[in-house]
Scaffold this motif. Sequence first.
Motif, PDB file in Angstrom:
ATOM      1  N   GLY A 120       0.754  -1.229  -0.008  1.00 35.48           N
ATOM      2  CA  GLY A 120       0.057   0.046   0.011  1.00 35.48           C
ATOM      3  C   GLY A 120       0.896   1.179   0.132  1.00 35.48           C
ATOM      4  N   ARG A 121       1.939   1.152   0.671  1.00 33.94           N
ATOM      5  CA  ARG A 121       2.873   2.376   0.771  1.00 33.94           C
ATOM      6  C   ARG A 121       3.558   2.825  -0.708  1.00 33.94           C
ATOM      7  N   GLU A 122       3.462   1.702  -1.400  1.00 36.59           N
ATOM      8  CA  GLU A 122       3.919   1.855  -2.869  1.00 36.59           C
ATOM      9  C   GLU A 122       2.993   2.181  -3.868  1.00 36.59           C
ATOM     10  N   ASP A 123       1.776   1.479  -3.691  1.00 36.60           N
ATOM     11  CA  ASP A 123       0.934   1.401  -4.982  1.00 36.60           C
ATOM     12  C   ASP A 123      -0.552   2.175  -4.680  1.00 36.60           C
ATOM     13  N   PHE A 124      -0.682   2.410  -3.139  1.00 39.04           N
ATOM     14  CA  PHE A 124      -2.104   2.951  -2.924  1.00 39.04           C
ATOM     15  C   PHE A 124      -1.849   4.533  -2.792  1.00 39.04           C
ATOM     16  N   PRO A 125      -2.883   5.162  -3.538  1.00 39.89           N
ATOM     17  CA  PRO A 125      -4.064   4.914  -4.255  1.00 39.89           C
ATOM     18  C   PRO A 125      -4.154   4.499  -5.419  1.00 39.89           C
ATOM     19  N   ASP A 126      -3.009   5.216  -6.144  1.00 43.98           N
ATOM     20  CA  ASP A 126      -2.750   5.169  -7.460  1.00 43.98           C
ATOM     21  C   ASP A 126      -3.007   3.715  -8.213  1.00 43.98           C
ATOM     22  N   LYS A 127      -2.144   2.901  -7.834  1.00 42.65           N
ATOM     23  CA  LYS A 127      -2.117   1.589  -8.429  1.00 42.65           C
ATOM     24  C   LYS A 127      -2.842   0.490  -7.930  1.00 42.65           C
ATOM     25  N   TRP A 128      -3.633   1.105  -6.623  1.00 44.98           N
ATOM     26  CA  TRP A 128      -4.512  -0.079  -6.084  1.00 44.98           C
ATOM     27  C   TRP A 128      -5.589   0.728  -5.372  1.00 44.98           C
ATOM     28  N   PRO A 129      -6.438   1.199  -6.523  1.00 43.01           N
ATOM     29  CA  PRO A 129      -7.754   2.289  -6.143  1.00 43.01           C
ATOM     30  C   PRO A 129      -8.568   1.415  -5.423  1.00 43.01           C
ATOM     31  N   ASN A 130      -8.909   0.023  -5.615  1.00 37.97           N
ATOM     32  CA  ASN A 130      -9.907  -0.596  -4.947  1.00 37.97           C
ATOM     33  C   ASN A 130      -9.735  -1.118  -3.722  1.00 37.97           C
ATOM     34  N   LEU A 131      -8.396  -0.824  -3.057  1.00 37.79           N
ATOM     35  CA  LEU A 131      -8.077  -1.485  -1.638  1.00 37.79           C
ATOM     36  C   LEU A 131      -9.086  -1.096  -0.527  1.00 37.79           C
ATOM     37  N   ILE A 132      -9.518   0.042  -0.433  1.00 38.23           N
ATOM     38  CA  ILE A 132     -10.262   0.571   0.597  1.00 38.23           C
ATOM     39  C   ILE A 132     -11.741   0.149   0.534  1.00 38.23           C
ATOM     40  N   ARG A 162       0.955  10.177  10.161  1.00 40.21           N
ATOM     41  CA  ARG A 162       1.606  10.928  11.443  1.00 40.21           C
ATOM     42  C   ARG A 162       2.691  11.502  11.406  1.00 40.21           C
ATOM     43  N   HIS A 163       3.678  10.914  10.173  1.00 45.23           N
ATOM     44  CA  HIS A 163       5.024  11.745  10.160  1.00 45.23           C
ATOM     45  C   HIS A 163       5.371  12.047   8.797  1.00 45.23           C
ATOM     46  N   GLU A 164       4.382  11.975   7.876  1.00 43.42           N
ATOM     47  CA  GLU A 164       4.687  12.427   6.463  1.00 43.42           C
ATOM     48  C   GLU A 164       4.624  13.947   6.476  1.00 43.42           C
ATOM     49  N   PHE A 165       5.604  14.291   5.504  1.00 43.66           N
ATOM     50  CA  PHE A 165       5.555  16.107   5.138  1.00 43.66           C
ATOM     51  C   PHE A 165       4.372  16.283   4.352  1.00 43.66           C
ATOM     52  N   LYS A 166       4.034  17.467   4.758  1.00 42.46           N
ATOM     53  CA  LYS A 166       2.695  18.105   3.969  1.00 42.46           C
ATOM     54  C   LYS A 166       3.090  18.002   2.356  1.00 42.46           C
ATOM     55  N   SER A 167       2.259  17.494   1.751  1.00 37.10           N
ATOM     56  CA  SER A 167       2.539  17.553   0.344  1.00 37.10           C
ATOM     57  C   SER A 167       1.136  17.474  -0.487  1.00 37.10           C
ATOM     58  N   GLN A 168       0.929  18.133  -1.851  1.00 36.14           N
ATOM     59  CA  GLN A 168      -0.370  17.975  -2.338  1.00 36.14           C
ATOM     60  C   GLN A 168      -0.683  16.475  -2.620  1.00 36.14           C
ATOM     61  N   ALA A 169       0.516  15.719  -2.754  1.00 40.71           N
ATOM     62  CA  ALA A 169       0.157  14.548  -3.187  1.00 40.71           C
ATOM     63  C   ALA A 169      -0.693  13.589  -1.726  1.00 40.71           C
ATOM     64  N   LEU A 170      -0.045  14.230  -0.672  1.00 42.79           N
ATOM     65  CA  LEU A 170      -0.480  13.567   0.620  1.00 42.79           C
ATOM     66  C   LEU A 170      -1.949  13.850   0.862  1.00 42.79           C
ATOM     67  N   TRP A 171      -2.263  15.254   0.711  1.00 41.44           N
ATOM     68  CA  TRP A 171      -3.642  15.682   0.687  1.00 41.44           C
ATOM     69  C   TRP A 171      -4.539  15.054  -0.008  1.00 41.44           C
ATOM     70  N   THR A 172      -4.148  14.607  -1.198  1.00 37.94           N
ATOM     71  CA  THR A 172      -5.030  14.021  -2.112  1.00 37.94           C
ATOM     72  C   THR A 172      -5.344  12.615  -1.785  1.00 37.94           C
ATOM     73  N   GLU A 173      -4.171  11.953  -1.079  1.00 38.29           N
ATOM     74  CA  GLU A 173      -4.761  10.617  -0.661  1.00 38.29           C
ATOM     75  C   GLU A 173      -5.294  10.420   0.310  1.00 38.29           C
ATOM     76  N   ILE A 174      -4.818  11.460   1.567  1.00 33.03           N
ATOM     77  CA  ILE A 174      -6.050  11.558   2.638  1.00 33.03           C
ATOM     78  C   ILE A 174      -7.302  11.843   2.297  1.00 33.03           C
ATOM     79  N   LYS A 175      -7.480  12.744   1.371  1.00 34.38           N
ATOM     80  CA  LYS A 175      -8.892  13.043   1.146  1.00 34.38           C
ATOM     81  C   LYS A 175      -9.778  11.735   0.494  1.00 34.38           C
ATOM     82  N   PHE A 176      -8.979  11.113  -0.312  1.00 36.07           N
ATOM     83  CA  PHE A 176      -9.272   9.746  -0.874  1.00 36.07           C
ATOM     84  C   PHE A 176      -9.829   8.919   0.171  1.00 36.07           C
ATOM     85  N   VAL A 177      -8.899   8.778   1.042  1.00 39.96           N
ATOM     86  CA  VAL A 177      -9.089   7.759   2.173  1.00 39.96           C
ATOM     87  C   VAL A 177     -10.502   8.269   3.209  1.00 39.96           C
TER      88      VAL A 177
END
Length: 967
Positions: A120-132, A162-177
């Motif tokens: 998941g750390r590598e592929d989620f969500p772009d390469k594994w969108p149906n995981l959630i 909890r420890h990732e640096f803020k980034s647009q990619a991170l916001w996008t992933e968290i919003k998806f979750v």
Amino acid sequence: MEVSEQNITALSNYLRQTMSPDPAVRKPAEDFLKSVEANKGYPLLLLELLTREKEEPQIRVSAGITFKNYIKRNWRVPPDHDDLIDEKDRLTIKQQIVDLMLRSPEQIQRQLSDAISIIGREDFPDKWPNLIQDMVNYFASRDFHIINGILRTAHSIFKRYRHEFKSQALWTEIKFVLDNFAQPLQLLFEATMKLAREHASDANALKVVFSSLVLICKIFYSLNFQDLPEFFEDNMKFWMENFLVLLTSDNKILKTEDEEEAGLLEQVKSQICDNIALYAQKYDEEFQEHMPTFLEAVRHLLVTTDEKMKYDLLVSNAIQFLASVAERPRNKELFADPEALAGICGNVIVPNMRFRVSDEELFEDNPEEYIRRDIEGSDVDTRRRAASDLVKALSSMHEEVIIQLFTQYVQQMLAEYSQNPTQNWKQKDVAIYLVTSLAAKAQTQKHGITQTSALVNIGEFYKAHILPDLQATDVNERPLLKADAIKFVMTFRNQLTKDDLVQCIPLLANHLTANSIVCHSYAAHCVERLFTVRNATGGPAISRDEILGSIQKLLENLFSAMEKEGSQENEYVMKAIMRTISLLQGSVVDFVGIIMKQLMAKLMLVCKNPSKPHFNHYLFETLCVSIRNTCKATPEALCHFEECLFPAFERILGEDVQEFCPYVFQILSIMLENHKGAVDTYMNVFPHLLVPILWDRPGNIPPLIRLLQAYIEKASPLIEDEKIKGLLGVFQKLLASKTNDHEGFYLLNSMIEFMGLERITPARVKQVFVLLFTRLTSSKTTKYVKSLLVFFSLFAIKCSATTLIEIIDSVQPKLFAMVLERLFILEVQKVSGNMEKKICAVGITLILTEAPAMITQYENLWVPLLQALIGLFELPEDDTVPDDEHFIEIEDTPGYQTAYSKLMFAGKKVHDPCANVSDMKGQLAKNLQKLSIGHPGKLTPMITSGLQPEAAQFLQHYMQATNVTLV
């Protein structure tokens, strides 16, 4: 490898062999499994084996662990590495793994859950969108074995927020979750709370339900950590009301007899304290209406919870919540009542600072863990640390009242101690801890306390209550107070006078003989810290002359401390030896005999089983600084170090002690670089340095390259033609790696400088240039271009600019025009580092002024190249990097690798290959004048018409400063 009965049986047998205690059985099986990792179908075979119920349980668990480690090593494919997992296998794994995990026993479920997290750390969500959605669908099963498996997996995936640096990619992933997971999680929480009420008297059911609640609370923390999501803000009332219910519940069925291990109820309450502390810290405005209720609940919890170890995390987190509230200016009034403050101080802070029986057991029976918590900053979850944080938080808003309250407590406890030191020694321990907590207003790990409060006068407190403990003749009496006293000196080293510090050195030397591991470790650590204290001018506060009288005793006691049981590999002691030798500088010559004898005995011991990385690092640092300081004062002493170290180094390299090889390479480099005479003895090692397996370990590459450079500089005539071919093979291997290509250039640059064209042979040099241009075409990076420009420039300096042009044009006609246009003119501004810039400046000057082809064949690029050179002199460095370029870190390399641990005292002197040029701008001016004499009347019109006005003005300054003119 197809999934067949024959392959399943074979795999099962190999896994069984990997569990054998006999290395002769275990090692071949491990090697075989490693060798088949690239085979198509291998991971699917492991998954099939771990699902087979008829298989022995330990084999299934082993298959699960092997699968997880396989995923950990291979799922991520770093640049410069082949993908070992077939694409169809990747797809099949992602399609099956969630379902397989949920159908597996708990031991295997945990391994597969970890594997999902890695994927998941590598592929989620772009390469594994149906995981959630796949996970959420299982919430409806009402089977809590399945639900807890999903929650455990979700927690392992989301906790990185909890420890990732803020980034647009991170916001996008968290919003998806949040869009797909938050609502189902809330519904599950609601249903689980209902089940908790319904099964309040059913112990087994309640344990399963509370296991879910722990995970739900952890996931809540992760999803809320980066920012307050709109969903949770809108539903804050629901979550907080349920958190309050759980925090104030007290179901006897969930109570455990274990006094050390926290039960499920404590785990839930502890995580809720974490959650509300997060809200109090980051979202205090939105959380404000819930604050008073939780404050009251947490105060009650703290007063009613006893001192058993199993409550430590809960109490710590509860106190941290109070600290989070207390440090916010908006909440100042909540703690304004002096009686309420007195209640918190008396009922919460002081009791939780007391040294308990469990702490005493830790001090005596597990000193390493005690030290780790107490002075290494890993005490974040201890009651004492939390109480200390609460003291600081309260004093930030109510300093006067808090100081007044604690002054009374400190005086009272010290008075109790003085009445009966034998009985009341714990009171003094708390008093010292209180003083440290409240007096320390600001501190750094490097410098200790940098700002203090008005609670006590540090100097007076030291002389009255700390120094007597240090001066006591019996270093084994009341060891905790000895440790407290040493820690006090270490903590307030910047507030004590220089005389106090100097006075402490012999006292600390005495405490190195203490039987308590904590005491002699603290004494060593304190010595090391005191030797790093700086005075007002930046020099050492304690000079070597001031402690020369104590040095022999100090060194003897440091080495003696490592003979004590439990301290044979004590990193604090070794670091103190290192710092002492560093402070001694040339005076170490008087002690080097005994030092080397002790160090070599320790090195031969740890070679058998390198288990303490920090100790080992400081051991090699100590060897390094001993060589540096001794040989600086007495150069002829180098032969003594060679006699001592060569047998040990040959053993390390011969037995391939992987952890130590990078250190050996660095120390050999220092010795070879400092060697003045014949270096024949070093040549015995040289052939071993080209063995391919050494270059497969990333941690070896930087020190190996440095060592090869030292050989090339010091022993170039002794390197045979076949070995030159081997060196070029190393260069070719490194050139293919985006991570290590710059190391390849370091090697190539040394070969060009110290071997020259003839030794390498023109044919090989041309092949090198072919490789350079092939890599430039296939995989260009900014780092590579910078290295290439430095190499071309150095080649022009050492082999002539004309030779450079001829070789490049022999690869492809007129190729040098492209090199000038697309590399030198376009990219030279990106070259960084003073020495690298100098090499480029001197090299370009020679290309401009000493290569006839620049005036005949490449005349149209002569002025642009001159413009670029003036820009290199005068313009700021261009540090821009293309958007699509990613720099690879060492951590990206697959699997376990010995990291490169650079020795601080093995620093390499900067080498200047063009040391004869002191004034680069002056050299350009003189060379231009010389060129103009050969081509009278040609340069001035070219410069006048082609050079930008500002650049022309700079050039005029260079000419005037050098007192030359163009003809």
